[in-house]
Design a protein around this motif. Structure first.
Motif, PDB file in Angstrom:
ATOM      1  N   TYR A  22       0.831  -1.209   0.000  1.00  0.00           N
ATOM      2  CA  TYR A  22       0.000   0.000   0.000  1.00  0.00           C
ATOM      3  C   TYR A  22       0.866   1.261   0.000  1.00  0.00           C
ATOM      4  O   TYR A  22       0.511   2.262  -0.608  1.00  0.00           O
ATOM      5  N   ASN A  23       2.008   1.174   0.644  1.00  0.00           N
ATOM      6  CA  ASN A  23       2.959   2.281   0.625  1.00  0.00           C
ATOM      7  C   ASN A  23       3.466   2.515  -0.798  1.00  0.00           C
ATOM      8  O   ASN A  23       3.513   3.643  -1.266  1.00  0.00           O
ATOM      9  N   GLU A  24       3.823   1.430  -1.480  1.00  0.00           N
ATOM     10  CA  GLU A  24       4.312   1.538  -2.858  1.00  0.00           C
ATOM     11  C   GLU A  24       3.230   2.090  -3.780  1.00  0.00           C
ATOM     12  O   GLU A  24       3.503   2.939  -4.634  1.00  0.00           O
ATOM     13  N   ALA A  33      -5.825   6.345  -4.523  1.00  0.00           N
ATOM     14  CA  ALA A  33      -5.759   5.073  -5.253  1.00  0.00           C
ATOM     15  C   ALA A  33      -5.436   3.925  -4.300  1.00  0.00           C
ATOM     16  O   ALA A  33      -6.015   2.840  -4.414  1.00  0.00           O
ATOM     17  N   ALA A  34      -4.518   4.162  -3.361  1.00  0.00           N
ATOM     18  CA  ALA A  34      -4.172   3.121  -2.390  1.00  0.00           C
ATOM     19  C   ALA A  34      -5.394   2.746  -1.546  1.00  0.00           C
ATOM     20  O   ALA A  34      -5.638   1.565  -1.286  1.00  0.00           O
ATOM     21  N   ILE A  35      -6.163   3.725  -1.157  1.00  0.00           N
ATOM     22  CA  ILE A  35      -7.377   3.466  -0.372  1.00  0.00           C
ATOM     23  C   ILE A  35      -8.382   2.669  -1.206  1.00  0.00           C
ATOM     24  O   ILE A  35      -8.979   1.698  -0.725  1.00  0.00           O
ATOM     25  N   THR A  36      -8.561   3.055  -2.457  1.00  0.00           N
ATOM     26  CA  THR A  36      -9.500   2.350  -3.339  1.00  0.00           C
ATOM     27  C   THR A  36      -9.070   0.905  -3.555  1.00  0.00           C
ATOM     28  O   THR A  36      -9.894  -0.020  -3.464  1.00  0.00           O
ATOM     29  N   THR A  40     -11.095  -2.425  -2.229  1.00  0.00           N
ATOM     30  CA  THR A  40     -11.592  -3.381  -3.215  1.00  0.00           C
ATOM     31  C   THR A  40     -10.947  -4.754  -3.094  1.00  0.00           C
ATOM     32  O   THR A  40     -11.628  -5.772  -3.232  1.00  0.00           O
ATOM     33  N   TYR A  41      -9.645  -4.810  -2.844  1.00  0.00           N
ATOM     34  CA  TYR A  41      -8.905  -6.065  -2.949  1.00  0.00           C
ATOM     35  C   TYR A  41      -8.249  -6.552  -1.664  1.00  0.00           C
ATOM     36  O   TYR A  41      -7.542  -7.556  -1.691  1.00  0.00           O
ATOM     37  N   GLN A  45      -4.801 -12.184  -2.999  1.00  0.00           N
ATOM     38  CA  GLN A  45      -3.536 -12.272  -3.722  1.00  0.00           C
ATOM     39  C   GLN A  45      -3.816 -11.874  -5.166  1.00  0.00           C
ATOM     40  O   GLN A  45      -4.726 -12.426  -5.788  1.00  0.00           O
ATOM     41  N   ILE A  46      -3.075 -10.920  -5.687  1.00  0.00           N
ATOM     42  CA  ILE A  46      -3.277 -10.457  -7.049  1.00  0.00           C
ATOM     43  C   ILE A  46      -1.986 -10.654  -7.823  1.00  0.00           C
ATOM     44  O   ILE A  46      -0.915 -10.298  -7.358  1.00  0.00           O
ATOM     45  N   THR A  47      -2.128 -11.225  -9.020  1.00  0.00           N
ATOM     46  CA  THR A  47      -0.993 -11.399  -9.909  1.00  0.00           C
ATOM     47  C   THR A  47      -1.262 -10.588 -11.163  1.00  0.00           C
ATOM     48  O   THR A  47      -2.320 -10.703 -11.768  1.00  0.00           O
ATOM     49  N   PHE A  48      -0.310  -9.759 -11.521  1.00  0.00           N
ATOM     50  CA  PHE A  48      -0.448  -8.958 -12.720  1.00  0.00           C
ATOM     51  C   PHE A  48       0.266  -9.665 -13.862  1.00  0.00           C
ATOM     52  O   PHE A  48       1.438 -10.005 -13.737  1.00  0.00           O
TER      53      PHE A  48
END
Length: 97
Positions: A22-24, A33-36, A40-41, A45-48
């Motif tokens: 979240y810091n990054e 954007a970090a809050i959103t 939401t997620y 675990q999210i993989t891009f």
């Protein structure tokens, strides 16, 4: 469980207060954007994917831009091998007729 930030003004939140990724995200995209993303997620675990565009989109661009002799340039532009570019062009020609 409600988080503390819900009642906080985002202007009062500094990125260094945020945990891990979240810091990054806040440093790259901003606190809002970090809050959103957190809302939401969180907990997932999210993989891009490495590739931003779908194979279908890239194939269509390659076919549209192919001029009969620019395979190397297309490979460089889109980050694929010349062999893969040739394969996409051949598959398109096979479908077309």
């Amino acid at each position: 469980m409600k988080e503390v930030y819900i009642n906080m003004n985002p202007n009062e939140i500094e990125s260094e207060y945020l945990n891990g990724v979240y810091n990054e995200i806040a440093n790259t995209l901003g606190i809002e954007a970090a809050i959103t993303i957190y809302s939401t997620y969180r907990g997932q675990q999210i993989t891009f994917p490495v590739n931003f565009f779908t194979t279908e989109f890239i194939s269509s661009r390659i076919v549209a831009e192919y001029d009969g002799k620019n395979i190397r340039q297309l490979a460089t532009k889109y980050g694929y091998s010349e062999k893969w570019i040739r394969k996409m062009i051949k598959e398109h020609k096979d479908k077309a007729g």
